[in-house]
Design an enzyme around this catalytic site. Structure first.
Site, PDB file in Angstrom:
ATOM      1  N   VAL A 137      25.714  36.875 -27.084  1.00 24.76           N
ATOM      2  CA  VAL A 137      25.104  36.502 -25.401  1.00 24.76           C
ATOM      3  C   VAL A 137      23.692  36.623 -25.339  1.00 24.76           C
ATOM      4  O   VAL A 137      23.273  37.766 -25.814  1.00 24.76           O
ATOM      5  CB  VAL A 137      25.889  37.793 -24.575  1.00 24.76           C
ATOM      6  CG1 VAL A 137      25.563  37.548 -23.269  1.00 24.76           C
ATOM      7  CG2 VAL A 137      27.371  37.766 -24.645  1.00 24.76           C
ATOM      8  N   ASP A 207      29.310  27.058 -23.401  1.00 18.29           N
ATOM      9  CA  ASP A 207      28.615  27.916 -24.041  1.00 18.29           C
ATOM     10  C   ASP A 207      28.261  29.303 -22.875  1.00 18.29           C
ATOM     11  O   ASP A 207      28.704  30.212 -23.287  1.00 18.29           O
ATOM     12  CB  ASP A 207      27.188  27.479 -24.533  1.00 18.29           C
ATOM     13  CG  ASP A 207      26.444  28.555 -24.901  1.00 18.29           C
ATOM     14  OD1 ASP A 207      26.459  28.848 -26.299  1.00 18.29           O
ATOM     15  OD2 ASP A 207      25.431  29.059 -24.476  1.00 18.29           O
ATOM     16  N   LYS A 211      29.853  33.006 -22.671  1.00 16.81           N
ATOM     17  CA  LYS A 211      29.029  34.426 -22.726  1.00 16.81           C
ATOM     18  C   LYS A 211      29.585  35.207 -21.384  1.00 16.81           C
ATOM     19  O   LYS A 211      29.725  36.260 -21.510  1.00 16.81           O
ATOM     20  CB  LYS A 211      27.880  33.936 -22.448  1.00 16.81           C
ATOM     21  CG  LYS A 211      26.895  33.310 -23.672  1.00 16.81           C
ATOM     22  CD  LYS A 211      26.092  32.781 -23.667  1.00 16.81           C
ATOM     23  CE  LYS A 211      25.222  31.984 -24.899  1.00 16.81           C
ATOM     24  NZ  LYS A 211      24.216  31.283 -24.921  1.00 16.81           N
TER      25      LYS A 211
HETATM   26  N1  HSE Z   1      22.831  27.170 -27.328  1.00 16.82           N
HETATM   27  C1  HSE Z   1      22.686  28.386 -26.810  1.00 16.82           C
HETATM   28  C2  HSE Z   1      21.730  28.139 -25.961  1.00 16.82           C
HETATM   29  C3  HSE Z   1      22.235  29.483 -27.885  1.00 16.82           C
HETATM   30  O1  HSE Z   1      21.139  27.342 -25.812  1.00 16.82           O
HETATM   31  O2  HSE Z   1      21.515  29.150 -25.038  1.00 16.82           O
HETATM   32  C4  HSE Z   1      23.076  30.238 -28.550  1.00 16.82           C
HETATM   33  O3  HSE Z   1      23.944  30.780 -27.837  1.00 16.82           O
END
Ligand code: HSE
Length: 433
Positions: A137, A207, A211
């Site tokens: 995270v 993503d 998190k």
């Molecule tokens: N790809 C993610 C971001 C980084 O751009 O925040 C790894 O969690």
């Protein structure tokens, strides 16, 4: 617990941008690790799909394994870093195998933890080893340990922020340099911000949502939710919207929000318009920021680089230090059996002011067709701006509404979704206040 004076054997699975950077860091920081933790480390096994791919740092081919599962048969490792990044497949397999073999696991893999974290945490507890995921995270921001340890005695009721570096970088670069989405995405990939192989997971909010799920369960001591809340990315945000927002003193940010409302959990990720005068409106570039609201501590803010090999490696090493310094800890701060299931807040009742952008034929009655429709659904207009485009006999209409619920807005606006020659409904962005 790792005994004193023992050489701690380490395995790394995955040598992408993160894995290879970590490999190098572990090697160059061996002495510092020993000085600060009293333990000596040695990388005894590494594995990746492609041994000969061009990488940023050289590695020892003598300890290379084509098949990561072979490592468990040949080596007696103490700590495994999983840096492949899949939610299932080989990522899940190696983490599961390691925990079952009483090997501590460190991973930056939020997709895996968000999907299988409950199960893997139980497995770690049963086998009396650590499962650490600080880097999963907000990259280099130590938010996981802050919630589990620093804020442990607080009752947190909200955690939110900018949790994806790639999208924040893209939105900021577009605004600052007038650059196209596509061009900025390429730069983000070069810098190692975007998810390996699949930047779609950054752009569509997946993503950030993974998190948010992890943060919710840490903050509220709940099981990881599987709820189907609102998840929207930045794919539909156009340079035009960013420019108009800027003229209105606003900025587009992809926010992740998790909140307890009437004892129910509400989690969401979507683009928001925030005032340029706010703190969150000034978190730009690859920066992430996580804000927690708790009692009695009040509001706490952590900001830092949220993506890229350097910041991610910083968090991976902090997990390593935590394990080397001792103490087996519950992966989610409290024992798995004590983590509760929680009812989910109905997303239909989520209320926001809305920014709406239309392109219309500049003719009589078009504006009123929009405002009449809003009135029919009792959606009150806070601000309206019409900009004519004489050459094309068109006009751009921007409307900012007062707060309305998700379900009401959907019903009201559905009629505009079938774009026609007279009216094109291009963008809806929620305002955050
Ligand atoms: N790809 C993610 C971001 C980084 O751009 O925040 C790894 O969690």
């Amino acid at each position: 617990m790792i005994e004193m004076n023992k050489i701690v054997k380490i395995g790394i699975i995955g040598l992408g941008q993160i894995g290879i950077y970590l490999y190098n860091e572990l090697n160059i920081k061996k002495k510092e690790i020993e000085k600060k933790t009293g333990k000596r480390i040695k990388i005894v096994a590494i594995s990746a799909k492609n041994k000969n791919k061009k990488r940023r740092f050289k590695f020892s081919k003598k300890i290379f394994y084509k098949n990561p599962l072979q490592i468990f048969k040949n080596e007696n490792i103490d700590i495994l870093f999983e840096c492949v990044g899949l939610s299932d497949g080989i990522s899940k397999k190696v983490v599961e195998t390691a925990l079952k073999n009483k090997i501590n696991v460190i991973t930056p893999n939020k997709a895996l933890i968000a999907k299988h974290g409950d199960y893997l945490a139980k497995l770690a507890e049963k086998n009396n080893v650590c499962l650490e995921f600080e880097a999963s995270v907000a990259g280099g921001i130590p938010i996981v340990r802050t919630i589990k340890e620093g804020l442990a005695t607080n009752k947190i009721n909200k955690v939110y922020g900018i949790l994806n570096g790639t999208t924040n970088y893209i939105l900021s670069e577009m605004e600052n340099n007038n650059e196209s989405f596509k061009r900025v995405l390429q730069k983000a990939q070069k810098l190692g911000y975007a998810e390996p192989g699949n930047p779609k997971l950054d752009l569509n909010g997946f993503d950030a949502f993974a998190k948010i799920r992890i943060l919710s369960s840490l903050s509220f001591n709940t099981k990881i939710s599987k709820a189907n809340c609102i998840m929207e990315g930045i794919e539909n945000i156009k340079l035009e919207d960013i420019k108009i927002a800027s003229q209105l003193g606003l900025r587009v940010k992809l926010l992740g929000i998790s909140e307890i409302i009437n004892n129910q959990l509400f989690e969401t990720v979507h683009p928001c318009l925030v005032s340029k005068k706010t703190y969150i409106g000034n978190v730009n570039g690859v920066m992430n920021a996580v804000i927690t609201e708790g009692k009695p501590v009040g509001e706490s803010i952590l900001q830092g680089e949220g993506a890229g090999p350097g910041p991610t490696s910083s968090s991976l090493l902090s997990d390593l230090f935590s394990i080397l310094r001792g103490n087996i800890k519950y992966p989610f701060g409290i024992e798995s059996v004590k983590r509760k299931k929680i009812t989910i807040f109905n997303k239909n009742n989520y209320k926001n002011s809305l920014y709406l952008r239309f392109i219309v034929k500049d003719k009589q009655g078009v504006l009123s067709s929009i405002t009449n429709r809003l009135a029919k659904y009792k959606i009150s207009v806070k601000r309206i701006i019409q900009t004519p485009d004489k050459a094309n006999k068109e006009a751009t209409i921007i409307i900012i509404t007062h707060k309305t619920s998700e379900i009401n807005a959907n019903k009201c606006l559905s009629i505009f979704k079938n774009n026609n020659n007279t009216l094109k409904f291009l963008t809806l962005i929620r305002l955050y206040n």
